[in-house]
Design an enzyme around this catalytic site. Sequence first.
Site, PDB file in Angstrom:
ATOM      1  N   TYR A  51       1.046  -1.594   0.402  1.00 46.09           N
ATOM      2  CA  TYR A  51       0.360  -0.264  -0.084  1.00 46.09           C
ATOM      3  C   TYR A  51       0.750   0.687   0.236  1.00 46.09           C
ATOM      4  O   TYR A  51       1.887   1.147   0.812  1.00 46.09           O
ATOM      5  CB  TYR A  51      -0.699  -0.436   1.408  1.00 46.09           C
ATOM      6  CG  TYR A  51      -1.513   1.353   1.943  1.00 46.09           C
ATOM      7  CD1 TYR A  51      -2.860   1.698   0.211  1.00 46.09           C
ATOM      8  CD2 TYR A  51      -1.372   2.111   2.547  1.00 46.09           C
ATOM      9  CE1 TYR A  51      -3.508   2.568   0.566  1.00 46.09           C
ATOM     10  CE2 TYR A  51      -2.225   3.073   2.212  1.00 46.09           C
ATOM     11  CZ  TYR A  51      -2.747   3.119   1.208  1.00 46.09           C
ATOM     12  OH  TYR A  51      -4.234   4.288   1.716  1.00 46.09           O
ATOM     13  N   ASP A  65       9.549   3.358  -0.376  1.00 41.47           N
ATOM     14  CA  ASP A  65       8.790   3.832   1.030  1.00 41.47           C
ATOM     15  C   ASP A  65       8.835   3.617   1.971  1.00 41.47           C
ATOM     16  O   ASP A  65       8.446   2.811   2.443  1.00 41.47           O
ATOM     17  CB  ASP A  65       7.238   3.522   0.282  1.00 41.47           C
ATOM     18  CG  ASP A  65       6.595   4.065   0.862  1.00 41.47           C
ATOM     19  OD1 ASP A  65       6.384   4.464   2.185  1.00 41.47           O
ATOM     20  OD2 ASP A  65       5.002   4.125   0.956  1.00 41.47           O
ATOM     21  N   LYS A 114       5.120  11.086   8.226  1.00 42.70           N
ATOM     22  CA  LYS A 114       4.404  10.554   9.836  1.00 42.70           C
ATOM     23  C   LYS A 114       5.327  11.476  10.626  1.00 42.70           C
ATOM     24  O   LYS A 114       4.881  12.389  11.474  1.00 42.70           O
ATOM     25  CB  LYS A 114       4.405   9.002   9.786  1.00 42.70           C
ATOM     26  CG  LYS A 114       2.859   7.945   8.769  1.00 42.70           C
ATOM     27  CD  LYS A 114       2.997   6.402   9.409  1.00 42.70           C
ATOM     28  CE  LYS A 114       1.732   6.249   8.394  1.00 42.70           C
ATOM     29  NZ  LYS A 114       0.495   6.641   8.682  1.00 42.70           N
TER      30      LYS A 114
END
Length: 446
Positions: A143, A235, A264
């Site tokens: 994802y 990622d 984040k």
Amino acid sequence: MNEENSRNLYDRALSVMPGGVNSSVRAAIEPYPFFVERGDGGHVIDADGNRYIDWVQGLGPLLLGHDLPQPVESAVQKHASNGPMFGAPTPIEVEHAEFVTRHVPSVEMIRFVNSGTEATVSAVRLARAYTGRDKVVVMQGSYHGANDSTLVEGEGAHVHPSSPGIPDDFAEHTIAVPFNDHEAAHHVFEEYGDDIACVLVEPVLANYGIVTPAEEYHETLADLCDDHGSLLVFDEVITGFRVGGLQCAQGKFDIDPDLTTFGKIIGGGFPVGAIGGKAKIMRNFTPSGDVFQAGTFSGHPVTMAAGLETLKFAAENDVYDHVNSLGEQLRRGLTEICADQAPEYTVAGLDSLFKVIFTREGPDDLDGQCEAGCRQRPSCPRYDYCPKNGGDVAAGETDRWRRVFWPQMKEQGIFLSQNQFESQFVSYAHTEADVEETLEAYREAL
């Protein structure tokens, strides 16, 4: 456990927000989510006053927990009082960029954006422009945010969009391979190598149950990209500044990607994303190059201050020693519990990530310590049963986690990620007492 306020809030939310939430995973549990009113260290308190040990930590951004240390809080307050935002560069974004480029070896330049999704969308656009190619290789089940290029299902070049609203021809340029499958990676490059712009991969599948890389897997991807003129894009939205400390997962695994996406922790709990990488590639972004990328809130001063001070605090204190030690205690305790009560289940994670994956088969006993986070060493007694890719995780008892296990943990005051796939995170605010209480809850629930 009283939940009247949360139930009423959810009823109200359903009438004004799709599914009653602003991000789907928050409604992944039934019959309704609890609504959080405030955080307290390593805990959250819901709208009914119920207190939970929080291992979700905002799905990863809160390395330090809910109570910001004084330097971080002061920096946030200072920049908020200076004015909301300006539509012009600020000194703090330069300082933050300098800190990141100083600590992450592969990052020579960085562009701050507003979310992990925006970061991966922009990184893919940049890779395609830089290489003059269209195809993107991703891992099955991975994802990378709500990115039209990567929301696909299927295998190899035979993929289709995984969500309505994405044209079928978008998926024509995406190739999906199983994580940790060296042979599949070689095959894809043999067939499509001259058309592949980049390989987009999480160094650890942290959004799919936590799957660590097999030995030499990332080296294989890096070599294939180098041989075929493609870019390797890590990622690190989840792993960045959590796995491997300030050097991120790429430092832990000694890999030098061409581009990296962040989110984040790099924003200290505020909305953020970033793309970093080699200067010769990054300079292709506008205004120094022709690849368009822009955003009104990019480099927001409050976010930059929170992110920079969070990382500085981690660098100057024992943050990583603390969270990694508690992560190891959790994984060790969970391994012992599963060996006794559910030997078919797998304890996964590394550093401050942990998860019990409800796999369906396994040895009768674990004759030895599970080496979670070991890069899939064959010497581990669970090696043959440990999930190697997203498909292995999806084949587990994912519905049991959501419908049975999660509610039982909640009843015992433990807040875990709402589905089988999301990671769980240790923060600097967590204590050994939190670990022990959580292990007792796992023992009872399992």
